[in-house]
Write a protein that holds these residues in place. Structure first.
Motif, short mmCIF file in Angstrom:
data_model
loop_
_atom_site.label_atom_id
_atom_site.label_comp_id
_atom_site.label_asym_id
_atom_site.label_seq_id
_atom_site.Cartn_x
_atom_site.Cartn_y
_atom_site.Cartn_z
N LYS A 65 50.37 -19.26 -28.86
CA LYS A 65 50.68 -20.69 -28.84
C LYS A 65 51.10 -21.17 -30.23
O LYS A 65 51.92 -22.08 -30.36
CB LYS A 65 49.48 -21.49 -28.34
CG LYS A 65 49.28 -21.40 -26.83
CD LYS A 65 48.21 -22.34 -26.36
CE LYS A 65 48.14 -22.38 -24.84
NZ LYS A 65 49.32 -23.06 -24.26
N LYS A 70 53.03 -24.82 -30.69
CA LYS A 70 52.24 -25.79 -29.94
C LYS A 70 50.91 -26.13 -30.60
O LYS A 70 50.25 -27.09 -30.21
CB LYS A 70 51.97 -25.25 -28.53
CG LYS A 70 53.24 -25.06 -27.69
CD LYS A 70 52.90 -24.52 -26.31
CE LYS A 70 54.16 -24.34 -25.48
NZ LYS A 70 53.85 -23.78 -24.13
N ILE A 71 50.51 -25.33 -31.59
CA ILE A 71 49.20 -25.50 -32.22
C ILE A 71 49.33 -26.25 -33.54
O ILE A 71 50.23 -25.98 -34.34
CB ILE A 71 48.54 -24.13 -32.46
CG1 ILE A 71 48.29 -23.41 -31.13
CG2 ILE A 71 47.23 -24.27 -33.23
CD1 ILE A 71 47.29 -24.08 -30.23
N LYS A 110 41.71 -24.38 -26.34
CA LYS A 110 43.11 -24.27 -26.77
C LYS A 110 43.80 -25.62 -26.73
O LYS A 110 44.61 -25.94 -27.61
CB LYS A 110 43.85 -23.26 -25.90
CG LYS A 110 43.45 -21.81 -26.16
CD LYS A 110 44.27 -20.83 -25.33
CE LYS A 110 43.99 -20.96 -23.86
NZ LYS A 110 44.73 -19.97 -23.04
N HIS A 111 43.47 -26.43 -25.72
CA HIS A 111 44.08 -27.75 -25.62
C HIS A 111 43.67 -28.62 -26.80
O HIS A 111 44.46 -29.45 -27.28
CB HIS A 111 43.66 -28.41 -24.30
CG HIS A 111 44.52 -29.57 -23.91
ND1 HIS A 111 45.84 -29.44 -23.56
CD2 HIS A 111 44.24 -30.89 -23.83
CE1 HIS A 111 46.34 -30.62 -23.27
NE2 HIS A 111 45.38 -31.53 -23.44
N HIS A 114 46.04 -28.43 -29.80
CA HIS A 114 47.45 -28.83 -29.66
C HIS A 114 47.85 -29.89 -30.68
O HIS A 114 47.03 -30.68 -31.14
CB HIS A 114 47.70 -29.35 -28.24
CG HIS A 114 47.90 -28.25 -27.25
ND1 HIS A 114 48.43 -28.44 -26.00
CD2 HIS A 114 47.62 -26.93 -27.31
CE1 HIS A 114 48.49 -27.30 -25.35
NE2 HIS A 114 47.99 -26.37 -26.12
N LYS A 115 49.14 -29.91 -30.95
CA LYS A 115 49.69 -30.88 -31.90
C LYS A 115 49.73 -32.30 -31.34
O LYS A 115 49.55 -33.27 -32.06
CB LYS A 115 51.12 -30.47 -32.28
CG LYS A 115 51.23 -29.30 -33.22
CD LYS A 115 52.70 -29.02 -33.55
CE LYS A 115 52.82 -27.91 -34.58
NZ LYS A 115 54.24 -27.63 -34.89
#
Length: 233
Positions: A65, A70-71, A110-111, A114-115
């Motif tokens: 990710k 996305k991170i 993981k969510h 996120h950015k």
């Protein structure tokens, strides 16, 4: 002390690198654990390699990710994230969670990296993660089964907030053989305020549940619904 500087209790992911982080778990200062003896005994009983394999899988997913952009890398390399991964390692060692629970915990974690989320949303996700770690795989499935009722509003007129009806419908949705398989998890789901509690009249517990808090035919509270929606993404 070293060279007049105080050593940090543990390194960040950035300092270790994702590839090295998994092997460095053994090297962390044990003061970051609530109970080092319990943790090490639990890891030994479950299998250190099994736990490391699960953690490595999580870090590989985070790496992918990150490469996809996305991170939020500042969040990824923060002390809070490092501590959160240590908490997940402790969770694996002490609880050996079901696959459904581990997958749900990974998804929420993981969510949270996120950015495109605010700090308030990130804080809420970490709280959701704590809730998720208190659920069994069957309870995760029950939330999903309750969430499926949302897609069939016609059921509302049949239901009238009957707990037995609800349990039977959820069992049907997730492939359980009987409503009792759902009902035996009812207390914990109510304790965590994920489903509406049963109504009580004159000291007796009824088969109906309270209709407040947004719970309708699906019985999910607002919190339960948001968690189920998050896990269904």
């Amino acid at each position: 002390m070293k060279d007049g500087k105080q050593q940090k209790p543990f390194a960040t992911i950035q300092e270790l690198g994702l590839d090295l982080f998994i092997n460095a778990v053994d090297l962390f200062n044990p003061t970051v654990w609530m109970s080092p003896e319990t943790m090490l005994a639990a890891i030994s009983s479950v299998g250190r390699n099994f736990i490391k394999g699960r953690l490595k899988g999580l870090l590989d997913e985070i790496r992918n990710k990150t490469e996809e952009g996305k991170i939020d890398e500042e969040t990824l390399n923060s002390e809070k994230t490092t501590r959160s991964i240590l908490d997940l390692a402790k969770f694996l060692g002490e609880k050996n969670p079901d696959e459904e629970t581990w997958d749900a915990a990974k998804k929420i974690f993981k969510h949270a990296l996120h950015k495109d989320i605010t700090e308030e949303e990130r804080s809420s996700l970490y709280d959701m993660l704590d809730i998720c770690k208190q659920l069994s795989g069957s309870e995760i499935r029950i939330l999903a089964g309750a969430h499926q009722i949302l897609n069939n509003p016609q059921e509302a007129t049949r239901n009238q907030r009957q707990s037995d009806w609800w349990a039977g419908k959820v069992a049907e949705n997730i492939g359980f053989a009987a409503k009792e398989q759902v009902l035996r998890f009812e207390d914990n789901l109510m304790r965590l305020q994920l489903i509406a509690p049963r109504e009580i009249l004159s000291g007796s517990t009824l088969d109906t549940w309270r209709g407040g808090g947004g719970a309708s035919e699906h019985r999910l509270t607002e919190l339960g619904r948001k968690l189920a929606e998050l896990l269904s993404e």
